[in-house]
Design a protein around this motif. Structure first.
Motif, PDB file in Angstrom:
ATOM      1  N   GLY A 274       0.820  -1.202   0.000  1.00  0.00           N
ATOM      2  CA  GLY A 274       0.000   0.000   0.000  1.00  0.00           C
ATOM      3  C   GLY A 274       0.855   1.252   0.000  1.00  0.00           C
ATOM      4  O   GLY A 274       2.081   1.193  -0.134  1.00  0.00           O
ATOM      5  N   PRO A 275       0.201   2.394   0.220  1.00  0.00           N
ATOM      6  CA  PRO A 275       0.887   3.692   0.098  1.00  0.00           C
ATOM      7  C   PRO A 275       1.620   4.098   1.374  1.00  0.00           C
ATOM      8  O   PRO A 275       1.302   5.114   1.987  1.00  0.00           O
ATOM      9  N   TRP A 276       2.587   3.318   1.827  1.00  0.00           N
ATOM     10  CA  TRP A 276       3.307   3.656   3.049  1.00  0.00           C
ATOM     11  C   TRP A 276       4.654   2.965   3.113  1.00  0.00           C
ATOM     12  O   TRP A 276       4.955   2.080   2.336  1.00  0.00           O
ATOM     13  N   ARG A 277       5.410   3.393   4.114  1.00  0.00           N
ATOM     14  CA  ARG A 277       6.640   2.691   4.475  1.00  0.00           C
ATOM     15  C   ARG A 277       6.320   1.940   5.760  1.00  0.00           C
ATOM     16  O   ARG A 277       5.715   2.494   6.677  1.00  0.00           O
ATOM     17  N   PHE A 278       6.746   0.703   5.849  1.00  0.00           N
ATOM     18  CA  PHE A 278       6.441  -0.135   7.008  1.00  0.00           C
ATOM     19  C   PHE A 278       7.653  -1.006   7.297  1.00  0.00           C
ATOM     20  O   PHE A 278       8.142  -1.698   6.412  1.00  0.00           O
ATOM     21  N   ARG A 279       8.146  -0.948   8.552  1.00  0.00           N
ATOM     22  CA  ARG A 279       9.341  -1.719   8.891  1.00  0.00           C
ATOM     23  C   ARG A 279       9.440  -1.872  10.404  1.00  0.00           C
ATOM     24  O   ARG A 279       8.911  -1.059  11.148  1.00  0.00           O
ATOM     25  N   PRO A 280      10.147  -2.911  10.838  1.00  0.00           N
ATOM     26  CA  PRO A 280      10.450  -3.011  12.267  1.00  0.00           C
ATOM     27  C   PRO A 280      11.568  -2.024  12.600  1.00  0.00           C
ATOM     28  O   PRO A 280      12.392  -1.702  11.744  1.00  0.00           O
ATOM     29  N   THR A 281      11.603  -1.532  13.847  1.00  0.00           N
ATOM     30  CA  THR A 281      12.658  -0.595  14.239  1.00  0.00           C
ATOM     31  C   THR A 281      13.963  -1.316  14.565  1.00  0.00           C
ATOM     32  O   THR A 281      14.983  -0.683  14.743  1.00  0.00           O
ATOM     33  N   GLN A 282      13.922  -2.642  14.655  1.00  0.00           N
ATOM     34  CA  GLN A 282      15.123  -3.457  14.817  1.00  0.00           C
ATOM     35  C   GLN A 282      14.936  -4.733  14.018  1.00  0.00           C
ATOM     36  O   GLN A 282      13.812  -5.161  13.779  1.00  0.00           O
ATOM     37  N   ARG A 283      16.025  -5.328  13.574  1.00  0.00           N
ATOM     38  CA  ARG A 283      15.951  -6.501  12.699  1.00  0.00           C
ATOM     39  C   ARG A 283      15.730  -7.803  13.458  1.00  0.00           C
ATOM     40  O   ARG A 283      15.134  -8.729  12.944  1.00  0.00           O
ATOM     41  N   SER A 284      16.234  -7.889  14.694  1.00  0.00           N
ATOM     42  CA  SER A 284      16.062  -9.117  15.462  1.00  0.00           C
ATOM     43  C   SER A 284      16.205  -8.813  16.949  1.00  0.00           C
ATOM     44  O   SER A 284      16.700  -7.746  17.340  1.00  0.00           O
ATOM     45  N   VAL A 285      15.763  -9.769  17.756  1.00  0.00           N
ATOM     46  CA  VAL A 285      15.872  -9.662  19.208  1.00  0.00           C
ATOM     47  C   VAL A 285      16.084 -11.070  19.759  1.00  0.00           C
ATOM     48  O   VAL A 285      15.485 -12.022  19.271  1.00  0.00           O
ATOM     49  N   ASP A 286      16.975 -11.185  20.725  1.00  0.00           N
ATOM     50  CA  ASP A 286      17.212 -12.466  21.389  1.00  0.00           C
ATOM     51  C   ASP A 286      16.362 -12.513  22.653  1.00  0.00           C
ATOM     52  O   ASP A 286      16.396 -11.566  23.450  1.00  0.00           O
TER      53      ASP A 286
ATOM     54  N   MET B 236       8.776 -11.841  28.746  1.00  0.00           N
ATOM     55  CA  MET B 236       7.939 -10.850  28.058  1.00  0.00           C
ATOM     56  C   MET B 236       8.856  -9.889  27.297  1.00  0.00           C
ATOM     57  O   MET B 236       9.842  -9.393  27.846  1.00  0.00           O
ATOM     58  N   THR B 237       8.557  -9.665  26.008  1.00  0.00           N
ATOM     59  CA  THR B 237       9.399  -8.840  25.145  1.00  0.00           C
ATOM     60  C   THR B 237       8.520  -7.877  24.354  1.00  0.00           C
ATOM     61  O   THR B 237       7.414  -8.224  23.945  1.00  0.00           O
ATOM     62  N   THR B 238       9.041  -6.671  24.126  1.00  0.00           N
ATOM     63  CA  THR B 238       8.337  -5.682  23.309  1.00  0.00           C
ATOM     64  C   THR B 238       9.227  -5.302  22.128  1.00  0.00           C
ATOM     65  O   THR B 238      10.407  -5.004  22.310  1.00  0.00           O
ATOM     66  N   VAL B 239       8.642  -5.325  20.930  1.00  0.00           N
ATOM     67  CA  VAL B 239       9.308  -4.832  19.726  1.00  0.00           C
ATOM     68  C   VAL B 239       8.381  -3.786  19.110  1.00  0.00           C
ATOM     69  O   VAL B 239       7.190  -3.739  19.415  1.00  0.00           O
ATOM     70  N   VAL B 240       8.949  -2.946  18.250  1.00  0.00           N
ATOM     71  CA  VAL B 240       8.173  -1.844  17.682  1.00  0.00           C
ATOM     72  C   VAL B 240       8.283  -1.866  16.157  1.00  0.00           C
ATOM     73  O   VAL B 240       9.377  -2.043  15.608  1.00  0.00           O
ATOM     74  N   TYR B 241       7.158  -1.672  15.508  1.00  0.00           N
ATOM     75  CA  TYR B 241       7.109  -1.495  14.057  1.00  0.00           C
ATOM     76  C   TYR B 241       6.722  -0.043  13.786  1.00  0.00           C
ATOM     77  O   TYR B 241       5.957   0.548  14.541  1.00  0.00           O
TER      78      TYR B 241
END
Length: 191
Positions: free
Chosen positions: A81-93, A99-104
């Motif tokens: 669609g009409p946007w840029r979309f990506r995770p703010t980090q490529r991986s997490v151990d 409990m873990t939090t990642v951000v897109y």
């Protein structure tokens, strides 16, 4: 007799046109009906359900964190669609049970409001039942204003019952527009 043939031809043309219009309406109706059918089939099979929460997942109360194991969660984002979309980090151990939090991050690159939905997928497929999302932007449709940028969290934990041979999991989201063409068409018709 020649004039009668022209009239028959007009009747035949009108009949063919009517049949084509009916076929086009039926095709549109079928395509429109595929979304709820898709949701029901995916829900029944337990795969890629659009707004599925992982059961009634709450923060684990008595979960033991397995510090002896580390699983690498690779993050991926695909934009349809009409946007840029990506995770703010490529991986997490992570440790299973932790409990873990990642951000897109998503940026609407259009000068119009868009409605979107994210669908998660997992690799390997055997990891899916062990990947427990507590909070996720994929649980609901997202409405992004013109040129809006947003950071969206995913809070999860890996069930310690994850098979020991699984050392890497890929969490991938496909973010796509919902009803964009219809919304754009309605706006154009009003002007």
């Amino acid at each position: 007799m020649h004039a009668h043939a022209g009239q028959d031809e007009r009747v035949l043309n009108r009949t063919v046109l009517l049949k084509l219009v009916v076929i086009a309406v039926v095709m549109f109706g079928f395509a429109y009906a595929l979304v709820p059918v898709y949701r029901q089939v995916c829900e029944a099979l337990g795969i890629n359900v659009l707004t599925q929460k992982d059961g009634t997942v709450a923060a684990p109360v008595n979960t033991q964190v397995d510090l002896a194991r580390t699983v690498t969660v690779e993050l991926d984002g695909n934009a349809q669609g009409p946007w840029r979309f990506r995770p703010t980090q490529r991986s997490v151990d992570v440790h299973p049970g932790e409990m873990t939090t990642v951000v897109y991050e998503v940026v609407n690159t259009q000068a119009r409001t868009v409605k979107a939905q994210a669908i998660p997928s997992y690799a390997p497929q055997s990891a899916m039942p062990h990947f427990k999302k507590v909070e996720c932007f994929c649980f609901q449709e997202q409405v992004l204003g013109p040129n809006e940028a947003r950071q969206m969290p995913v809070v999860f934990f890996i069930d310690p019952a994850l098979p020991r041979e699984v050392k890497n999991i890929t969490l991938s989201y496909t973010f796509f527009e919902i009803g964009g063409a219809v919304a754009a068409q309605k706006t154009a018709n009003k002007e």
